[in-house]
Design a protein around this motif. Structure first.
Motif, PDB file in Angstrom:
ATOM      1  N   LEU A   2     -29.778  45.532  -6.325  1.00 60.75           N
ATOM      2  CA  LEU A   2     -29.259  46.888  -6.419  1.00 60.75           C
ATOM      3  C   LEU A   2     -28.357  47.198  -5.219  1.00 60.75           C
ATOM      4  O   LEU A   2     -27.284  47.777  -5.352  1.00 60.75           O
ATOM      5  CB  LEU A   2     -30.419  47.885  -6.479  1.00 60.75           C
ATOM      6  CG  LEU A   2     -30.003  49.343  -6.724  1.00 60.75           C
ATOM      7  CD1 LEU A   2     -29.348  49.482  -8.085  1.00 60.75           C
ATOM      8  CD2 LEU A   2     -31.204  50.275  -6.604  1.00 60.75           C
ATOM      9  N   LEU A   3     -28.817  46.741  -4.056  1.00 64.50           N
ATOM     10  CA  LEU A   3     -28.049  46.983  -2.832  1.00 64.50           C
ATOM     11  C   LEU A   3     -26.660  46.332  -2.948  1.00 64.50           C
ATOM     12  O   LEU A   3     -25.630  46.953  -2.655  1.00 64.50           O
ATOM     13  CB  LEU A   3     -28.804  46.412  -1.630  1.00 64.50           C
ATOM     14  CG  LEU A   3     -28.283  46.874  -0.271  1.00 64.50           C
ATOM     15  CD1 LEU A   3     -28.553  48.351  -0.069  1.00 64.50           C
ATOM     16  CD2 LEU A   3     -28.918  46.037   0.847  1.00 64.50           C
ATOM     17  N   ALA A   4     -26.654  45.069  -3.394  1.00 58.29           N
ATOM     18  CA  ALA A   4     -25.380  44.360  -3.549  1.00 58.29           C
ATOM     19  C   ALA A   4     -24.506  45.053  -4.591  1.00 58.29           C
ATOM     20  O   ALA A   4     -23.290  45.154  -4.424  1.00 58.29           O
ATOM     21  CB  ALA A   4     -25.633  42.911  -3.941  1.00 58.29           C
ATOM     22  N   SER A   5     -25.134  45.558  -5.669  1.00 57.02           N
ATOM     23  CA  SER A   5     -24.360  46.238  -6.714  1.00 57.02           C
ATOM     24  C   SER A   5     -23.674  47.471  -6.148  1.00 57.02           C
ATOM     25  O   SER A   5     -22.510  47.740  -6.456  1.00 57.02           O
ATOM     26  CB  SER A   5     -25.270  46.643  -7.878  1.00 57.02           C
ATOM     27  OG  SER A   5     -25.943  45.528  -8.377  1.00 57.02           O
ATOM     28  N   CYS A   6     -24.412  48.239  -5.326  1.00 59.00           N
ATOM     29  CA  CYS A   6     -23.816  49.425  -4.709  1.00 59.00           C
ATOM     30  C   CYS A   6     -22.672  49.016  -3.782  1.00 59.00           C
ATOM     31  O   CYS A   6     -21.600  49.632  -3.795  1.00 59.00           O
ATOM     32  CB  CYS A   6     -24.866  50.208  -3.925  1.00 59.00           C
ATOM     33  SG  CYS A   6     -26.098  50.963  -4.985  1.00 59.00           S
TER      34      CYS A   6
ATOM     35  N   LEU B 286     -16.334  36.321 -10.380  1.00 59.91           N
ATOM     36  CA  LEU B 286     -17.054  36.425  -9.107  1.00 59.91           C
ATOM     37  C   LEU B 286     -18.516  36.795  -9.351  1.00 59.91           C
ATOM     38  O   LEU B 286     -18.826  37.488 -10.325  1.00 59.91           O
ATOM     39  CB  LEU B 286     -16.401  37.494  -8.220  1.00 59.91           C
ATOM     40  CG  LEU B 286     -15.004  37.227  -7.692  1.00 59.91           C
ATOM     41  CD1 LEU B 286     -14.507  38.412  -6.885  1.00 59.91           C
ATOM     42  CD2 LEU B 286     -14.962  35.967  -6.864  1.00 59.91           C
ATOM     43  N   PRO B 287     -19.399  36.348  -8.448  1.00 57.31           N
ATOM     44  CA  PRO B 287     -20.817  36.694  -8.598  1.00 57.31           C
ATOM     45  C   PRO B 287     -21.092  38.119  -8.142  1.00 57.31           C
ATOM     46  O   PRO B 287     -21.851  38.335  -7.210  1.00 57.31           O
ATOM     47  CB  PRO B 287     -21.527  35.665  -7.708  1.00 57.31           C
ATOM     48  CG  PRO B 287     -20.527  35.332  -6.668  1.00 57.31           C
ATOM     49  CD  PRO B 287     -19.180  35.455  -7.307  1.00 57.31           C
ATOM     50  N   ILE B 288     -20.474  39.098  -8.794  1.00 58.52           N
ATOM     51  CA  ILE B 288     -20.667  40.502  -8.414  1.00 58.52           C
ATOM     52  C   ILE B 288     -21.298  41.240  -9.586  1.00 58.52           C
ATOM     53  O   ILE B 288     -21.334  40.731 -10.702  1.00 58.52           O
ATOM     54  CB  ILE B 288     -19.333  41.192  -8.043  1.00 58.52           C
ATOM     55  CG1 ILE B 288     -18.369  41.140  -9.229  1.00 58.52           C
ATOM     56  CG2 ILE B 288     -18.733  40.538  -6.824  1.00 58.52           C
ATOM     57  CD1 ILE B 288     -17.112  41.952  -9.027  1.00 58.52           C
ATOM     58  N   ALA B 289     -21.796  42.449  -9.315  1.00 56.05           N
ATOM     59  CA  ALA B 289     -22.367  43.267 -10.374  1.00 56.05           C
ATOM     60  C   ALA B 289     -21.294  43.516 -11.431  1.00 56.05           C
ATOM     61  O   ALA B 289     -20.168  43.891 -11.096  1.00 56.05           O
ATOM     62  CB  ALA B 289     -22.875  44.582  -9.810  1.00 56.05           C
ATOM     63  N   ARG B 290     -21.630  43.288 -12.697  1.00 61.36           N
ATOM     64  CA  ARG B 290     -20.654  43.450 -13.783  1.00 61.36           C
ATOM     65  C   ARG B 290     -20.077  44.864 -13.811  1.00 61.36           C
ATOM     66  O   ARG B 290     -18.957  45.098 -14.214  1.00 61.36           O
ATOM     67  CB  ARG B 290     -21.293  43.169 -15.148  1.00 61.36           C
ATOM     68  CG  ARG B 290     -21.946  41.822 -15.338  1.00 61.36           C
ATOM     69  CD  ARG B 290     -20.960  40.740 -15.549  1.00 61.36           C
ATOM     70  NE  ARG B 290     -20.502  40.251 -14.253  1.00 61.36           N
ATOM     71  CZ  ARG B 290     -19.464  39.475 -14.081  1.00 61.36           C
ATOM     72  NH1 ARG B 290     -18.740  39.112 -15.102  1.00 61.36           N
ATOM     73  NH2 ARG B 290     -19.117  39.051 -12.894  1.00 61.36           N
ATOM     74  N   ILE B 291     -20.915  45.828 -13.411  1.00 60.10           N
ATOM     75  CA  ILE B 291     -20.546  47.225 -13.575  1.00 60.10           C
ATOM     76  C   ILE B 291     -19.624  47.697 -12.452  1.00 60.10           C
ATOM     77  O   ILE B 291     -19.013  48.750 -12.547  1.00 60.10           O
ATOM     78  CB  ILE B 291     -21.844  48.077 -13.619  1.00 60.10           C
ATOM     79  CG1 ILE B 291     -21.592  49.451 -14.222  1.00 60.10           C
ATOM     80  CG2 ILE B 291     -22.485  48.211 -12.244  1.00 60.10           C
ATOM     81  CD1 ILE B 291     -21.381  49.410 -15.692  1.00 60.10           C
TER      82      ILE B 291
END
Ligand SMILES: Nc1ncnc2c1ncn2[C@@H]1O[C@H](COP(=O)(O)OP(=O)(O)O)[C@@H](O)[C@H]1O
Ligand SMILES: [Mg+2]
Lengths: 271, 336
Positions: A20-24, A113-118
């Motif tokens: 969640l932290l990385a997504s933010c 990239l390995p990032i949050a899709r959203i």
């Protein structure tokens, strides 16, 4: 050209989800990117800057005398109306730019990239609040220059501004959905303005409701934007919160409750 | 046609082989409407190799790459990147790959530095490290001076280099390069080849697609040839070239009347099948250049006059001719 040896793929220990932290963090980086783009292409802000200035000038001198007896008396009624019209029109940009972005090559890189899709969607929605802020500031400043002194003072104006920005953000989910599902950016623009034009003009933004024929009066009273405009007028001119405020608030929450899941689902299917 | 049999059978051997594979694909399929763009591709890319994916325009190279890079969902088959399933473990795979697409995947409105910093921040680097890595990469790719210029002022070669730099931020062990030199001028192309070679020395596996046989020959340790979504050959460039013949000898005759006699001489001296694509043109695969002297002498002794002698290096078309009996263009025409 030099580069150190890379760690072999088989020796890396990796997780298959984004925290969640990385997504933010990802979303904030995407918002930063949105702001950079605004700075690089300031012509994007033409609508946000010109519309409030032009409309305030035009409507005040055109209708002021006829509707409110004088320019000065018209301003407390007109400025909140122009404000809502401008900010809501600005929220269309979210959808248009989302579509443009998703069609660009750089979007493929984001997807690899390995990032949050959203994150690209969330970032766009965050960055666009800055537009609403600019539009709000300019409209009130324009009003102030022309002699508008909100009776509720700075506090009322500030709360009113925050409400307007929040409301525009809620509405922008609708246009974000258009942006995600539409084929081209110009179709997003076209459809969105087709809906917005009657909604913003057939409201209580420019004229008192009791001068209208009954059928139009009915539409104007059920138009959610009329309630929002009334709420902002009450906040800025009386410093009070009434039924219209809560109605607008509930409506905005409802829009997010319906459109946010729809948009996110449609977006995730394509991202 | 060559086969990619892994050494040894049995489970243990297979697992050992799998661990050293950067990419392993079984029966990959992608269908667009009625078009089977990728039609059952098996792929085994050893870790540390430069692997060439060779095929004409529309063969299915980009589509295959996109499936391996988690950008496109396969309609059939499965693929593993360093043992991780591209569909079920997509987010792990994305941490192992760098993708440089056929078309630039950088932000046109931003500067080169801003692009790299944003990608680095997205990869979780703190602001300071992101700036440092962006600076390092710009220097490594000779873009430092252009770092703060908007991309609209970049040349094609600069854009490609920036795109490649952006793929290297996370130092991925597997790099996809989709037609990295298409559209570049010869000098920029040679530079890109150098860059790719030096990338391989850092231990990265590189999977690159190309339409040019000489590019695959120059760069790749192994090559897969793809056409109409199917793999038609796989092997080392040398193996591949041996199926085509090294080069083709072209003899232009002065008189069409001599054609039959010239054809006979070529076939008897070189010991290969020659062809007569035009009335006055004899062509033959030239396996051994030493024998050309002898051939030319024989032709003169027979009183045949030549207007032109040339050697044509094998092209992708020759590969297809040798492998399928048809040129790529003919196949295309037959399909549509
Ligand atoms: N998104 C798409 N929708 C429909 N057809 C596609 C799409 N992408 C590729 N194709 C078709 O799939 C085939 C393979 O394309 P591609 O993988 O791009 O080939 P290559 O990269 O080898 O030139 C072509 O016939 C192309 O027209
Ligand atoms: Mg391609």
């Amino acid at each position: 050209m030099t580069a150190s040896q890379i760690v072999p793929g088989a020796e890396r220990h990796l997780k298959n989800h984004t925290s969640l932290l990385a997504s933010c963090g990802n979303s904030l980086t995407m918002a930063y990117r949105g702001l950079l783009k605004i700075r690089r292409t300031p012509e994007q802000l033409f609508d946000v800057t010109l519309q409030p200035i032009l409309f305030t000038l035009m409507f005040t001198y055109l209708f002021g005398g006829a509707i409110a007896g004088s320019v000065h008396n018209y301003l407390p009624m007109l400025i909140p109306g122009i404000l809502i019209q401008t900010v809501i029109t600005t929220s269309v940009v979210t959808g248009v730019q989302l579509r443009e972005d998703m069609d660009k090559g750089v979007f493929n890189r984001f997807r690899s990239l390995p990032i949050a899709r959203i994150a690209p969607l969330a970032g766009a929605l965050i960055a666009d609040t800055v537009r609403y802020g600019i539009a709000t500031l300019l409209t009130f400043a324009m009003g102030y220059l022309m002699g508008y002194r909100p009776a509720a003072g700075l506090g009322g104006v500030l709360v009113g501004s925050l409400i307007v920005i929040l409301f525009a953000w809620c509405i922008s989910w609708i246009f974000a959905l258009f942006g995600v599902v539409a084929r081209t950016a110009s179709s997003v623009q076209g459809i969105s303005l087709l809906i917005l034009f009657p909604l913003t003009f057939l409201s209580n933004a420019f004229v008192p409701v009791d001068t209208l024929p009954p059928w139009l009066r009915w539409f104007v009273t059920v138009n959610p934007l009329s309630h929002l405009i009334t709420a902002v007028r009450q906040l800025a001119n009386q410093g009070s919160i009434g039924a219209d405020f809560w109605l607008s608030f509930g409506g905005a929450a409802g829009v997010v409750a319906v459109f946010a899941p729809l948009t996110v689902r449609a977006y995730m299917r394509r991202a | 046609m060559m086969d990619h049999t892994s050494p040894g059978t049995g489970r243990a051997a297979h697992r050992a082989a799998t661990a050293s594979l950067a990419v392993e694909a079984h029966g990959l399929v992608k269908v667009f409407g009625a078009n089977r763009a990728v039609d059952g591709v098996d792929l085994f890319v050893p870790a540390g190799a430069i692997y060439g994916f060779l095929g004409p325009n529309g063969a299915g190279k980009t589509t295959t790459l996109n499936m391996l890079a988690t950008l496109l969902r396969p309609d059939g088959g499965r693929a593993l990147v360093f043992g991780h399933d591209v569909q079920r473990e997509a987010q792990i795979v994305r941490q192992l790959i760098g993708v440089t697409g056929q078309y630039a995947s950088v932000d046109e409105t931003l500067t080169a530095t801003e692009n790299l910093v944003i990608f680095a921040r997205l990869l979780g680097l703190p602001r300071r490290s992101a700036r440092r890595i962006a600076g390092d990469l710009l220097e490594r790719f000779d873009l430092t001076e252009a770092g703060n210029r908007p991309l609209s002022k970049f040349s094609g070669g600069m854009r490609r280099r920036l795109d490649l730099a952006a793929s290297l931020i996370a130092q991925p062990p597997l790099i996809f390069l989709d037609e990295p030199t298409t559209g570049l001028d010869p000098r920029t192309r040679a530079q890109m080849w150098e860059t790719i070679r030096s990338l391989a020395t850092t231990g990265s596996t590189i999977l690159l697609t190309t339409q040019y046989l000489d590019e695959a020959d120059q760069l790749a340790d192994r090559v897969a040839v793809i056409d109409h979504g199917r793999m038609v050959a796989e092997g080392t460039p040398d193996q591949l070239k041996s199926t085509v013949g090294v080069a083709s000898l072209q003899l232009r005759l002065q008189a069409a009347d001599d054609a039959a006699e010239a054809l006979r001489i070529v076939e008897s001296v070189l010991g290969v099948a020659a062809q007569l694509p035009e009335a006055t043109l004899v062509t033959a695969p030239m396996a051994d250049p030493e024998r050309v002297t002898e051939l030319l002498l024989s032709i003169r002794n027979a009183g045949i006059h030549l207007t032109e002698v040339s050697v044509q290096k094998p092209t992708l078309d020759d590969v297809f001719l040798a492998l399928t009996g048809k040129t790529a263009a003919e196949e295309k025409g037959a399909k549509t």
